[in-house]
Design a protein around this motif. Structure first.
Motif, mmCIF file in Angstrom:
data_model
loop_
_atom_site.group_PDB
_atom_site.id
_atom_site.type_symbol
_atom_site.label_atom_id
_atom_site.label_comp_id
_atom_site.label_asym_id
_atom_site.label_seq_id
_atom_site.Cartn_x
_atom_site.Cartn_y
_atom_site.Cartn_z
ATOM 1 N N ASP A 20 0.825 -1.214 0.000
ATOM 2 C CA ASP A 20 0.000 0.000 0.000
ATOM 3 C C ASP A 20 0.854 1.257 0.000
ATOM 4 O OD1 ASP A 20 -2.379 -1.204 -0.197
ATOM 5 O OD2 ASP A 20 -2.903 -1.065 1.935
ATOM 6 N N TYR A 24 3.757 1.805 -1.128
ATOM 7 C CA TYR A 24 4.466 2.103 -2.374
ATOM 8 C C TYR A 24 3.559 2.208 -3.592
ATOM 9 C CZ TYR A 24 9.014 1.811 -0.223
ATOM 10 O OH TYR A 24 10.115 2.052 0.536
ATOM 11 N N THR A 25 2.266 1.972 -3.410
ATOM 12 C CA THR A 25 1.410 2.035 -4.595
ATOM 13 C C THR A 25 0.334 3.103 -4.470
ATOM 14 O OG1 THR A 25 -0.010 0.291 -3.703
ATOM 15 C CG2 THR A 25 1.736 -0.385 -5.210
ATOM 16 N N LYS A 26 0.326 3.819 -3.357
ATOM 17 C CA LYS A 26 -0.710 4.848 -3.211
ATOM 18 C C LYS A 26 -0.564 5.871 -4.352
ATOM 19 C CE LYS A 26 1.704 7.889 0.020
ATOM 20 N NZ LYS A 26 3.006 7.256 0.259
#
Lengths: 223, 343
Positions: free
Chosen positions: A213, A215-217
């Motif tokens: 989460d 690193y992908t927000k």
């Protein structure tokens, strides 16, 4: 009694005593990593320059690399050196006249450990030898390479019980094929398997979901 | 963390590699040109035809040094491997998970999440560093696509759909890839990704980088006891290292694409070093390959902090660390596989 197929390596008991996970990584997962300590150990065992070289004295003889097995403990292994001494309370030994009492001499690099990891291994060896020769061994020795000293260990009832308990646990974990989680601590520093073990991985509650989460927000790259 | 050692790349087609004691000796026309002790090596990659001696092969196997044979174009031919490493139980778990569609797709999602997130990081970093010389609007549009692709990946549980999202995201990303080229633009022009054969200089460089990365991933998987041929995202095909291909997905933008871009932008590679074959395929000449490999080896030695482990490691160890994390996941130490994210 264990069957031949169920036997575990006796030398594993010292790993197990030191760290259950280390033992499982080596003996269940078949991972092995050499570091200085294990390399040194090898060299010492291969060393011809040892104090037991005088083979036969009047009342004793020395035998090397003796295969060991105990179906009661479910262990197999090898003893570096066993000294046999003439004794009325001894046992008969193939190819020798008279009666003899065995005394194991286990080589160790370094000096005596603060914990009992070497001792449980020595006691397990003694129990194997007792089962094979049908005798009772009251004590055995370590030879420590760093101090060049022999240290005698009494094979007490308490130690015998401890070895039985450890062997029970090892067989249970082995049959489940589950590598125990790491109990990380000071001992991890001297362990040759830390890279493979990644002790912090199992001890910290590292949530992969949270990590992903983070690193992908939207628009984020972890900063 | 363990140490990264050197990889020896042998590109001279006339080189013969043999053993002398504990040393690796390279000879050309029977003259010794290089000698290195085995213990400083991690792997040997032979692009040559003459080959290596059986004695050296044995030395490599005994010292855990991987040996791969590629042809002059970088196409994989063979690999030397010793005893099967590690534990049969780990491999069994790997095979079971690969056969279980639900599990396979959930692991694959993490590879693709890593890949798309890293593509996004490559582009946003370019905007940050060179915003005034590139087409920011277009890039931002693609960034938006990648962000929504990430959300789509998280939601899906179907492998075909996942492939679709991945393909679309890759197309979108490569559509602005040419923006990243800031130097030597007239000679390095990227329109689309092509590989069999690569038809422009950039594609030739990219293919070469992916080949090396795949080889390194494959060795890493072997080292931790996993089977590089059985993957979760890539399906089985004889001779294809599917798991290695799966696991380089997330590493491609960081280790291959960004590397190629900087080779061009720093002018470490010159346009003269490429040869167009009659078929339209582009290959690199000897010096270009050598420059590429030297830079690759140097890049591997740079240190970063691994975002999941929070430990300093050399970039060259990334394949090994990710292989390790995969093994730890399959052994149930962690709840799922953490892909590598570039910071």
């Amino acid at each position: 009694m264990y069957s031949e197929d169920e036997l575990l390596s006796l030398s594993g008991i010292q790993h197990y005593y030191f760290c259950k996970r280390q033992w499982a990584l080596i003996h269940v997962e078949q991972q092995w990593s050499e570091n200085m300590a294990t390399m040194e150990g090898k060299v010492i065992h291969e060393n011809a320059d040892d104090p037991f070289f005088t083979e036969t004295r009047k009342n004793t003889f020395i035998s090397r690399a003796i295969p060991l097995v105990s179906y009661r403990l479910g262990f197999y292994g090898i003893a570096d050196i066993v000294e046999f001494t003439v004794s009325k309370s001894g046992v008969e030994v193939k190819g020798r006249d008279g009666k003899w009492l065995p005394n194991i001499v286990e080589y160790k690099r370094g000096k005596p450990k603060e914990d009992e990891r070497d001792i449980v291994q020595l006691v397990a060896q003694a129990l194997c030898l007792e089962e094979m020769l049908k005798c009772k061994i009251a004590s055995s020795d370590f030879f420590y390479n760093e101090t060049k000293r022999r240290v005698k260990v009494e094979i007490t009832e308490a130690l015998r019980n401890q070895v039985v308990i450890l062997s029970d646990e090892m067989h249970r974990i082995y049959s489940e094929r589950i590598t125990p989680k790491a109990e990380s601590g000071k001992h991890c520093k001297s362990c040759s398997l830390t890279d493979i073990c990644m002790p912090r991985l199992t001890s910290k509650k590292a949530s992969v979901a949270n990590y992903i989460d983070k690193y992908t927000k939207a628009g984020g790259d972890g900063n | 963390m363990r140490h990264l050692l050197n990889t020896l790349y042998i590109t001279n087609p006339d080189a013969y590699v043999s053993r002398d004691g504990e040393n690796v000796v390279i000879k050309v026309d029977n003259n010794e040109v290089m000698r290195r002790p085995i213990h400083i090596l991690e792997g040997i990659v032979c692009f040559n035809y003459v080959g290596i001696s059986p004695g050296l092969m044995r030395l490599c196997v005994e010292n855990n040094v991987g040996v791969s044979f590629l042809n002059e174009y970088g196409r994989f031919i063979a690999r030397l491997s010793g005893e099967v490493k590690g534990n049969v139980l780990l491999r069994r778990t790997q095979y079971r998970y690969a056969d279980d569609k639900g599990k396979a797709v959930s692991i694959s999602k993490n590879f693709i999440i890593g890949k798309i997130a890293n593509c996004r990081s490559v582009l946003s970093r370019a905007i940050r560093d060179h915003g005034n010389s590139i087409d920011v609007d277009n890039m931002n549009h693609v960034l938006g696509n990648l962000s929504s692709a990430l959300e789509d990946v998280k939601k899906t549980s179907d492998s075909d759909e996942l492939r679709g999202i991945e393909g679309e995201a890759a197309r979108s990303y490569f559509s602005v890839f040419n923006n990243l080229i800031l130097q030597q633009k007239q000679d390095f022009n990227f329109t689309e990704r092509n590989r069999r054969p690569p038809v422009d200089n950039i594609n030739a460089l990219l293919s070469y980088a992916y080949t090396l990365l795949t080889f390194e991933m494959e060795s890493a998987l072997e080292t931790v006891g996993l089977d590089p041929y059985v993957g979760f995202f890539h399906t089985d095909r004889p001779g294809r290292v599917s798991l290695a291909l799966d696991m380089i997905e997330e590493l491609r933008p960081y280790m291959a694409e960004r590397f190629v871009i900087s080779l061009i932008n720093r002018k470490q590679i010159s346009p003269d070093g490429f040869i167009a074959k009659e078929s339209g395929g582009i290959i690199m000449d000897k010096d270009t390959k050598a420059a590429f490999l030297t830079a690759w080896q140097k890049r591997k030695q740079e240190e970063i902090t691994h975002p999941f482990l929070n430990e300093k490691i050399e970039i060259g160890l990334l394949p090994y660390v990710q292989a390790m994390l995969m093994a730890r996941f399959l052994r149930n130490d962690i709840e799922s596989y953490p892909p590598f994210f570039m910071g």
